[in-house]
Design an enzyme around this catalytic site. Sequence first.
Site, PDB file in Angstrom:
ATOM      1  N   GLU A 350      13.506 -17.762  36.546  1.00 45.16           N
ATOM      2  CA  GLU A 350      12.803 -16.660  37.214  1.00 45.16           C
ATOM      3  C   GLU A 350      13.770 -15.766  37.983  1.00 45.16           C
ATOM      4  O   GLU A 350      13.613 -14.546  37.995  1.00 45.16           O
ATOM      5  CB  GLU A 350      11.699 -17.205  38.139  1.00 45.16           C
ATOM      6  CG  GLU A 350      10.694 -18.164  37.477  1.00 45.16           C
ATOM      7  CD  GLU A 350      10.114 -17.672  36.158  1.00 45.16           C
ATOM      8  OE1 GLU A 350      10.121 -16.460  35.905  1.00 45.16           O
ATOM      9  OE2 GLU A 350       9.677 -18.530  35.355  1.00 45.16           O
ATOM     10  N   HIS A 353      15.392 -13.315  35.799  1.00 46.91           N
ATOM     11  CA  HIS A 353      14.525 -12.169  35.501  1.00 46.91           C
ATOM     12  C   HIS A 353      14.718 -11.027  36.515  1.00 46.91           C
ATOM     13  O   HIS A 353      14.305  -9.901  36.237  1.00 46.91           O
ATOM     14  CB  HIS A 353      13.062 -12.598  35.534  1.00 46.91           C
ATOM     15  CG  HIS A 353      12.520 -13.106  34.232  1.00 46.91           C
ATOM     16  ND1 HIS A 353      12.575 -12.374  33.068  1.00 46.91           N
ATOM     17  CD2 HIS A 353      11.881 -14.264  33.926  1.00 46.91           C
ATOM     18  CE1 HIS A 353      11.990 -13.065  32.094  1.00 46.91           C
ATOM     19  NE2 HIS A 353      11.564 -14.220  32.584  1.00 46.91           N
ATOM     20  N   GLU A 372      12.588 -12.168  28.017  1.00 46.51           N
ATOM     21  CA  GLU A 372      12.518 -13.637  27.988  1.00 46.51           C
ATOM     22  C   GLU A 372      13.765 -14.252  27.346  1.00 46.51           C
ATOM     23  O   GLU A 372      14.273 -15.272  27.798  1.00 46.51           O
ATOM     24  CB  GLU A 372      11.255 -14.117  27.268  1.00 46.51           C
ATOM     25  CG  GLU A 372       9.957 -13.801  28.013  1.00 46.51           C
ATOM     26  CD  GLU A 372       9.929 -14.292  29.455  1.00 46.51           C
ATOM     27  OE1 GLU A 372      10.788 -15.094  29.856  1.00 46.51           O
ATOM     28  OE2 GLU A 372       9.030 -13.850  30.193  1.00 46.51           O
ATOM     29  N   TYR A 432      11.414 -16.445  23.660  1.00 46.30           N
ATOM     30  CA  TYR A 432      12.360 -17.194  24.492  1.00 46.30           C
ATOM     31  C   TYR A 432      13.550 -17.682  23.669  1.00 46.30           C
ATOM     32  O   TYR A 432      14.699 -17.425  23.993  1.00 46.30           O
ATOM     33  CB  TYR A 432      11.672 -18.394  25.159  1.00 46.30           C
ATOM     34  CG  TYR A 432      10.664 -18.014  26.213  1.00 46.30           C
ATOM     35  CD1 TYR A 432       9.420 -17.502  25.861  1.00 46.30           C
ATOM     36  CD2 TYR A 432      10.945 -18.165  27.567  1.00 46.30           C
ATOM     37  CE1 TYR A 432       8.482 -17.150  26.827  1.00 46.30           C
ATOM     38  CE2 TYR A 432      10.010 -17.826  28.543  1.00 46.30           C
ATOM     39  CZ  TYR A 432       8.789 -17.313  28.162  1.00 46.30           C
ATOM     40  OH  TYR A 432       7.864 -16.971  29.116  1.00 46.30           O
TER      41      TYR A 432
HETATM   42 ZN   LIG Z   1      10.556 -15.663  31.645  1.00 46.86          ZN
END
Ligand SMILES: [Zn+2]
Length: 616
Positions: A350, A353, A372, A432
């Site tokens: 996170e 990000h 992602e 991802y």
């Molecule tokens: Zn993510």
Amino acid sequence: MKKLLLSLAFVATSLASAQNNTSYWQQHVDYKMEVNMNVENFQYTGTQELEYTNNSPDTLDRVFYHLYFNAFQPGSEMDVRSTSIQDPDRRVGDRISKLTEDQQGYLRVSSLNQDGNELSYEEVGTILEVELDEPILPGEKATFNMEFKGQVPEQIRRSGRNSLEGVALSMSQWFPKMAEYDFEGWHAAPYIGREFHGVWGDFDVKLTIDKDYTVAASGYLQNPDEIGHGYSDEEIEAKGDTHTWHFVAPKVHDFTWAADPDYIHDKRTAEDGTVLHFFYKDNDEIKENWKNLQEKTEDLLIFFNENIGPYPWDQYTVAQGGDGGMEYAMLTLITGERNFGSLVGVTAHELAHAWFQHLMATNESKHEWMDEGFTSYISSRGMNQVMETYAENPHTGSYRSYMGLANSGMEQPQTTQADRYALNAAYGASAYSKGAVFLAQLGYVIGEDNLDKTLKRYYDEWKFKHPTPNDFIRIAEKVSGAELDWYLNDWTRTTNTIDYGIKEVTETDENSTKVTLERKKLMPMPIDLTVRYTTGEEEMIYIPLQIMRWEKYAEHENWTVAKDWAWAYPTYELNIDKPLSEIESIEIDESQRMADVNRDNNLYTAEETSEEEEQE
Ligand SMILES: [Zn+2]
């Protein structure tokens, strides 16, 4: 002389990037909101003043707002999608369909005007469609004033009240939010399940809430001395039953907060000056992990600073909340009852990000693999470092997951809109894992140094903007000098796969051996071929891919560049000036950075010295 050349190169680069950006524009929003939260019934009211700047070359006669909380009503698109997809997110399942009226979420606009004139608007699911009173001309501003009311849904997905871990309020996607208008027009996508695209701007938010609640939020608290709660050193007595918290968040495209009466609030100032805030429940089972997380978060921040670019805000918050882990501006909400490795791993993801979404803000609905995937890539590297694992390839999990997808028959191209995947599992592996492999494999294609430089230049040129896939690959091309359009195209816009093999190894005469390689699947790749000799010598033979119009720099001390391989030829012959008897093994991409879907044909070993077979 070298210095002069370097500075000339620098000037040339700066000019080139300035020229590239002349056609780029983005809209701008400044929000001022005042919100009152009732912690008894989880209803809230708010006013919003939004100054909108139309930096586009177009005249706008409509605007759209997101009303995300309307997704949490029986019969909403999110509900119907979740109850009809083959593999629903287990956090959602059929839970929305069973919400009673006082458990549902909603966000309703009670009045809206533009520069003082009433506007007509229609609420359509999670989108508010607004006809403007006066068109907004290119370069002009308009001010919208709104009153709204909302009800926080039971915690089902990302935000909500009373999470499973007992966090009272996880407040993401909670306010009427202007949709993004960019070079592709409006992006008024309904909230069905995933992915966001927002407008950059400054947020000024005043939140009035029960005085016992501690609030974690995207912005900087402006009035710590009236609040206390760990923001100032003293405990402050509220004048009434509530506190009014005043937050300012500059240069963000989102504003999120969380609140709980039992939050413990810790602070830590990182080496780069960023103040890290941690909020977690007063629960003996998690306290030690949450204390130990704090140093690791700092280590991760420093790792990302060094490997992408400096974190630009003065504050970052890790707050227990939500239903997994989700990134927001200057803040993440993550569930906290995890083992330590998982707590650090999710925080790493996170926090990463903050760069790959909150600085390089790709349109996630369209290019979910860019945020992602890039996040997964860099957080795997970050975890490898701060948890002191030091694996040679920290991305093996991503490769394995991508291979599973590629061989499943369920793969859809990465250009698929995030909600439009037939299976949630296919979305996950594509965004991802295949997204992370995009970068890890690019390191194989152009060399790790070039990849590192590409990430840093991507940050320099695209922070606080909305980059597209092409913007990224053009930087990789400029940094390396290689042509890479084929790589972006085959990997992200098709489901073509990679399979190269060693077809045959034969002795041509007593001093030379012929190696025949074959391309068995459609996607082209350059080849690193490791040859081991019985003398103990090792050689790396590099076979350039012709359409790259480029050769990789030596990645091995004994490096030989062979002739190019043009893609259409299914086979390729290579002569090694050694008798077959002196060759111990030949392997395609020993580093396993190339996502070859069938590695069974990548290795040749001389029969008499086949140690690999014995070792299995
Ligand atoms: Zn993510």
